[in-house]
Design a protein around this motif. Structure first.
Motif, PDB file in Angstrom:
ATOM      1  N   SER A  96     -11.300  14.401  -5.020  1.00 28.29           N
ATOM      2  CA  SER A  96     -10.411  13.246  -4.937  1.00 28.29           C
ATOM      3  C   SER A  96     -11.068  12.099  -4.166  1.00 28.29           C
ATOM      4  N   GLU A  97     -10.963  10.905  -4.712  1.00 32.48           N
ATOM      5  CA  GLU A  97     -11.486   9.722  -4.012  1.00 32.48           C
ATOM      6  C   GLU A  97     -10.699   9.428  -2.743  1.00 32.48           C
ATOM      7  N   HIS A  98      -9.480   9.903  -2.663  1.00 30.03           N
ATOM      8  CA  HIS A  98      -8.683   9.643  -1.458  1.00 30.03           C
ATOM      9  C   HIS A  98      -9.335  10.275  -0.231  1.00 30.03           C
ATOM     10  N   MET A 138      -7.112   3.359  -2.337  1.00 26.15           N
ATOM     11  CA  MET A 138      -5.746   3.078  -1.926  1.00 26.15           C
ATOM     12  C   MET A 138      -4.900   2.880  -3.170  1.00 26.15           C
ATOM     13  N   ASP A 139      -3.780   3.610  -3.246  1.00 24.26           N
ATOM     14  CA  ASP A 139      -2.801   3.378  -4.302  1.00 24.26           C
ATOM     15  C   ASP A 139      -1.918   2.219  -3.882  1.00 24.26           C
ATOM     16  N   ALA A 161       0.850  -1.190   0.000  1.00 28.13           N
ATOM     17  CA  ALA A 161       0.000   0.000   0.000  1.00 28.13           C
ATOM     18  C   ALA A 161       0.889   1.244   0.000  1.00 28.13           C
ATOM     19  N   VAL A 162       0.468   2.265  -0.752  1.00 26.33           N
ATOM     20  CA  VAL A 162       1.290   3.471  -0.890  1.00 26.33           C
ATOM     21  C   VAL A 162       0.578   4.710  -0.351  1.00 26.33           C
ATOM     22  N   SER A 163      -0.698   4.869  -0.696  1.00 24.82           N
ATOM     23  CA  SER A 163      -1.384   6.095  -0.276  1.00 24.82           C
ATOM     24  C   SER A 163      -2.886   5.877  -0.208  1.00 24.82           C
ATOM     25  N   GLY A 164      -3.451   6.112   0.991  1.00 19.54           N
ATOM     26  CA  GLY A 164      -4.876   5.941   1.201  1.00 19.54           C
ATOM     27  C   GLY A 164      -5.572   7.271   1.437  1.00 19.54           C
TER      28      GLY A 164
END
Length: 293
Positions: free
Chosen positions: A204-206, A212-213, A170-173
């Motif tokens: 942004s969906e984040h 999650m990226d 996982a990189v960015s949530g």
């Protein structure tokens, strides 16, 4: 009914067999044509009622209410059933400062894009850190978080990948509105206002906590389009929907989503992921087709 029919057929066969002993000449084709009037002819009324065999034939030709629909009509009916959602899964929109703002952002199917924004003060109340590998180690920082349901699904996805010797990280949530503003300003300064990878704040969906990226060591944990050519990226594209995720920004759908292709960007949509994947839809296309019930 079947027993009676077979009995009638058996009796008729016996009668025909007996008649054939007395009449050895075959029926005339012309006589058969005369017995069946054409479209512009009418037959003389008969004093006798139709035979049991004729009644059975009529019953076979006339569909009853219990008859099943043809297969193609059944498929159409099933498609209509699967492509519908309760109203609670659709955006409730109000215009705020000239922008369409989502009023029910806790909806798992929250539809966020350039046209529909999250409230600037929206922070999901159920954010947790999923128990998965992170590219930067396990740290209690905002981008490690996801909404609880999505986090559980991500854990299942990572476990499924591990069973097939696929390594993911996982990189960015989650990302706040203010953090998104910072990233957007940086992207515009670097690539210009027409850049297509970093969303405007609010779109942004984040920020929803449902994205999650994901990346892998094969691309040095980078968020790059080349990820689609890796074993891990291909596994993700083929299997994410089994765990409730979609590749949100698909290849050759840029004109629809408004964003460049991102093979690393997972969006949790729950059971709808199956329908979206099997029909190769962008989320925009899905909501254009799905019916509100």
């Amino acid at each position: 009914m079947k027993k009676n029919r077979w009995l009638i057929v058996a009796i008729s066969s016996l009668v025909l067999s007996s008649c054939s002993q007395y009449n050895q000449e075959p029926a005339n084709d012309g006589q058969q044509e005369q017995e069946e009037p054409s479209d512009n002819e009418t037959s003389a009324p008969s004093d006798s009622s139709p035979s049991n065999d004729e009644q059975d034939e009529q019953e076979d030709q006339e569909p009853s209410e219990d008859d099943e629909l043809p297969e193609d009509e059944t498929e159409d009916q099933n498609e209509e059933d699967t492509m519908s959602l309760p109203s609670e899964y659709f955006n409730e929109i109000e215009e705020v400062d000239g922008q369409p703002v989502i009023q029910n952002p806790n909806n798992i199917l929250t539809f966020v894009n350039h046209d529909y924004h999250l409230p600037s003060d929206y922070v999901p109340e159920d954010l947790v850190i999923p128990d998965v590998k992170f590219s930067y180690g396990h740290q209690d920082i905002p981008k490690s978080y996801m909404r609880e349901e999505a986090a559980g699904a991500l854990e299942a996805l990572f476990a499924g990948a591990k069973e097939e010797n696929i390594e993911l990280a996982a990189v960015s949530g989650y990302r706040s509105y203010d953090r998104q503003q910072e990233l957007y300003d940086q992207a515009v300064a670097r690539s210009g206002a027409d850049q297509e990878f970093v969303a405007n704040p609010g779109s942004s969906e984040h920020q929803s906590g449902l994205a999650m990226d994901v990346s892998s060591a094969s691309v040095n944990y980078g968020l790059v389009q080349e990820y689609e050519d890796t074993e891990e990226g291909q596994w993700l594209a083929d299997n994410a929907h089994h765990f409730g995720f979609i590749i949100r920004y698909q290849k050759e759908k840029e004109d629809i989503t408004g964003y460049g292709y991102e093979p690393w960007h997972l969006r949790y949509v729950g059971e709808a992921a199956i329908e979206i994947y099997e029909n190769q839809l962008a989320l925009e296309e899905f909501f254009d087709l799905v019916k509100e019930i």
